[in-house]
Write a protein that holds these residues in place. Structure first.
Motif, mmCIF file in Angstrom:
data_model
loop_
_atom_site.group_PDB
_atom_site.id
_atom_site.type_symbol
_atom_site.label_atom_id
_atom_site.label_comp_id
_atom_site.label_asym_id
_atom_site.label_seq_id
_atom_site.Cartn_x
_atom_site.Cartn_y
_atom_site.Cartn_z
ATOM 1 N N SER A 134 0.797 -1.228 0.000
ATOM 2 C CA SER A 134 0.000 0.000 0.000
ATOM 3 C C SER A 134 0.828 1.275 0.000
ATOM 4 O O SER A 134 0.315 2.348 -0.303
ATOM 5 C CB SER A 134 -0.949 0.017 1.203
ATOM 6 O OG SER A 134 -0.222 -0.096 2.414
ATOM 7 N N LYS A 135 2.112 1.199 0.338
ATOM 8 C CA LYS A 135 2.971 2.388 0.340
ATOM 9 C C LYS A 135 3.666 2.504 -1.014
ATOM 10 O O LYS A 135 4.852 2.219 -1.160
ATOM 11 C CB LYS A 135 3.985 2.311 1.480
ATOM 12 C CG LYS A 135 3.360 2.392 2.864
ATOM 13 C CD LYS A 135 4.426 2.426 3.951
ATOM 14 C CE LYS A 135 3.813 2.586 5.327
ATOM 15 N NZ LYS A 135 4.850 2.633 6.398
ATOM 16 N N LEU A 136 2.875 2.920 -2.017
ATOM 17 C CA LEU A 136 3.351 2.945 -3.389
ATOM 18 C C LEU A 136 3.335 4.361 -3.952
ATOM 19 O O LEU A 136 2.362 5.097 -3.761
ATOM 20 C CB LEU A 136 2.492 2.038 -4.270
ATOM 21 C CG LEU A 136 2.415 0.560 -3.878
ATOM 22 C CD1 LEU A 136 1.401 -0.157 -4.752
ATOM 23 C CD2 LEU A 136 3.787 -0.095 -4.011
ATOM 24 N N ARG A 137 4.396 4.709 -4.648
ATOM 25 C CA ARG A 137 4.459 5.956 -5.419
ATOM 26 C C ARG A 137 4.746 5.585 -6.868
ATOM 27 O O ARG A 137 5.545 4.692 -7.136
ATOM 28 C CB ARG A 137 5.556 6.881 -4.888
ATOM 29 C CG ARG A 137 5.879 8.045 -5.822
ATOM 30 C CD ARG A 137 6.928 8.977 -5.246
ATOM 31 N NE ARG A 137 6.326 9.830 -4.214
ATOM 32 C CZ ARG A 137 6.969 10.822 -3.610
ATOM 33 N NH1 ARG A 137 8.232 11.070 -3.897
ATOM 34 N NH2 ARG A 137 6.360 11.568 -2.704
ATOM 35 N N VAL A 138 4.110 6.276 -7.811
ATOM 36 C CA VAL A 138 4.316 6.035 -9.235
ATOM 37 C C VAL A 138 4.693 7.343 -9.908
ATOM 38 O O VAL A 138 4.044 8.370 -9.696
ATOM 39 C CB VAL A 138 3.060 5.452 -9.911
ATOM 40 C CG1 VAL A 138 3.372 5.057 -11.346
ATOM 41 C CG2 VAL A 138 2.535 4.259 -9.143
ATOM 42 N N ILE A 139 5.748 7.295 -10.730
ATOM 43 C CA ILE A 139 6.230 8.478 -11.438
ATOM 44 C C ILE A 139 6.104 8.254 -12.939
ATOM 45 O O ILE A 139 6.640 7.279 -13.477
ATOM 46 C CB ILE A 139 7.709 8.764 -11.092
ATOM 47 C CG1 ILE A 139 7.904 8.894 -9.583
ATOM 48 C CG2 ILE A 139 8.199 10.021 -11.813
ATOM 49 C CD1 ILE A 139 9.369 8.859 -9.168
ATOM 50 N N ASP A 140 5.401 9.154 -13.623
ATOM 51 C CA ASP A 140 5.276 9.076 -15.079
ATOM 52 C C ASP A 140 4.608 10.360 -15.560
ATOM 53 O O ASP A 140 3.691 10.859 -14.902
ATOM 54 C CB ASP A 140 4.429 7.869 -15.491
ATOM 55 C CG ASP A 140 4.539 7.552 -16.968
ATOM 56 O OD1 ASP A 140 5.057 6.471 -17.304
ATOM 57 O OD2 ASP A 140 4.102 8.375 -17.790
ATOM 58 N N TYR A 141 5.047 10.883 -16.696
ATOM 59 C CA TYR A 141 4.429 12.112 -17.203
ATOM 60 C C TYR A 141 3.738 11.897 -18.554
ATOM 61 O O TYR A 141 3.254 12.860 -19.170
ATOM 62 C CB TYR A 141 5.475 13.235 -17.313
ATOM 63 C CG TYR A 141 6.483 13.063 -18.423
ATOM 64 C CD1 TYR A 141 6.356 13.765 -19.624
ATOM 65 C CD2 TYR A 141 7.571 12.206 -18.268
ATOM 66 C CE1 TYR A 141 7.286 13.604 -20.641
ATOM 67 C CE2 TYR A 141 8.494 12.051 -19.274
ATOM 68 C CZ TYR A 141 8.351 12.753 -20.458
ATOM 69 O OH TYR A 141 9.260 12.591 -21.466
ATOM 70 N N ASP A 142 3.652 10.650 -19.013
ATOM 71 C CA ASP A 142 3.033 10.361 -20.311
ATOM 72 C C ASP A 142 1.516 10.327 -20.225
ATOM 73 O O ASP A 142 0.935 10.115 -19.153
ATOM 74 C CB ASP A 142 3.512 9.014 -20.841
ATOM 75 C CG ASP A 142 4.925 9.088 -21.396
ATOM 76 O OD1 ASP A 142 5.398 10.210 -21.669
ATOM 77 O OD2 ASP A 142 5.544 8.019 -21.549
ATOM 78 N N ARG A 143 0.896 10.483 -21.402
ATOM 79 C CA ARG A 143 -0.549 10.352 -21.528
ATOM 80 C C ARG A 143 -0.882 9.058 -22.274
ATOM 81 O O ARG A 143 -0.067 8.532 -23.025
ATOM 82 C CB ARG A 143 -1.146 11.561 -22.256
ATOM 83 C CG ARG A 143 -1.028 12.849 -21.433
ATOM 84 C CD ARG A 143 -1.646 14.034 -22.147
ATOM 85 N NE ARG A 143 -1.505 15.241 -21.345
ATOM 86 C CZ ARG A 143 -2.385 15.657 -20.427
ATOM 87 N NH1 ARG A 143 -3.495 14.944 -20.226
ATOM 88 N NH2 ARG A 143 -2.180 16.753 -19.732
ATOM 89 N N ILE A 144 -2.069 8.565 -22.057
ATOM 90 C CA ILE A 144 -2.497 7.285 -22.632
ATOM 91 C C ILE A 144 -2.802 7.456 -24.125
ATOM 92 O O ILE A 144 -3.500 8.390 -24.531
ATOM 93 C CB ILE A 144 -3.733 6.767 -21.889
ATOM 94 C CG1 ILE A 144 -3.382 6.515 -20.411
ATOM 95 C CG2 ILE A 144 -4.262 5.484 -22.534
ATOM 96 C CD1 ILE A 144 -4.586 6.384 -19.508
ATOM 97 N N SER A 152 2.991 13.048 -11.659
ATOM 98 C CA SER A 152 3.037 13.273 -13.107
ATOM 99 C C SER A 152 4.199 14.206 -13.434
ATOM 100 O O SER A 152 4.016 15.378 -13.770
ATOM 101 C CB SER A 152 1.708 13.862 -13.591
ATOM 102 O OG SER A 152 0.651 12.980 -13.352
ATOM 103 N N GLN A 153 5.393 13.661 -13.326
ATOM 104 C CA GLN A 153 6.601 14.431 -13.563
ATOM 105 C C GLN A 153 7.610 13.604 -14.343
ATOM 106 O O GLN A 153 7.562 12.374 -14.333
ATOM 107 C CB GLN A 153 7.246 14.853 -12.233
ATOM 108 C CG GLN A 153 6.385 15.720 -11.342
ATOM 109 C CD GLN A 153 7.154 16.204 -10.128
ATOM 110 O OE1 GLN A 153 8.264 16.720 -10.235
ATOM 111 N NE2 GLN A 153 6.567 16.023 -8.959
#
Length: 212
Positions: free
Chosen positions: A46-56, A95-96
């Protein structure tokens, strides 16, 4: 009854507690990153961070857990919202674009970083920061019918030659097999602190330990 009832029967309460308390940052929310995030969340982390700046984009739909109605939206926003609806888990979505300059801010509080980026610059930034900061880091990548799951100490950043190529072969079965191996590697690490490297080849359907 717990959402993770079956997983707890298999893993034990002790291991489930370790998983719940492990702070992980997933770099990338594409074919590997999004599926790894979902798999880990549904396994009790549950202690999750996700990094991504792309769009679907439409071409993402066969290998990533998104819908046609999501096209054009930020991957991180859709992923975090869908997992909150499914499990009630608040994932920290960023979103970076990760760079050497902001790596400390984005990765600094992690106990484990999972790198699934598709470009050498970001992969290099993750590798260098984690090595210098003594943060455990697992790199997951694939090409054609081959993938690898390799810990930072043994990982070599790939050549930037293919960084801008989007039209590459990608089989969903290789993605899901790689995700399963990577997530089991993470769970084993959480339980035992052991670090195992693997290669996966779809052509001969082989999952093999990688001895460095």
């Amino acid at each position: 009854m717990s959402i993770f009832f079956h997983e707890q029967l298999y893993r034990s309460q002790e291991i489930m507690t370790k998983l719940k308390n492990l702070s992980i940052t997933i770099c990338g929310a594409g074919a590997l990153g999004a599926n790894i995030t979902e798999n880990l969340a549904r396994s009790g982390l549950s202690k999750l961070r996700v990094i991504d700046y792309d769009r679907i984009e439409e071409r993402n739909l066969s290998t990533q857990p998104y819908y046609r109605s999501d096209i054009g939206a930020l991957k991180v926003k859709i992923l975090t919202n869908s997992l909150y609806r499914a499990l009630g888990i608040k994932i920290d979505g960023q979103s970076q674009k990760l760079t050497e300059e902001n790596a400390g801010k984005l990765l600094g509080k992690s106990e484990l970083v999972i790198d699934t980026f598709d470009n050498s610059i970001s992969r290099s930034a993750v590798k260098i920061y984690c090595a210098n900061s003594n943060i455990y880091c697992l790199h997951v990548g694939l090409a054609s019918d081959y993938s690898e799951i390799i810990w930072n100490e043994n990982y070599r950043v790939p050549s930037p030659a293919n960084d801008d190529i989007c039209d590459y072969p990608l089989a969903r079965n290789l993605v899901m097999l790689t995700v399963a191996v990577a997530c089991e590697t993470v769970i084993n690490f959480a339980a035992t602190k052991q670090q195992h490297n693997f290669t996966v080849t779809l052509g001969d359907f082989a999952v093999k330990p990688l001895f460095m």
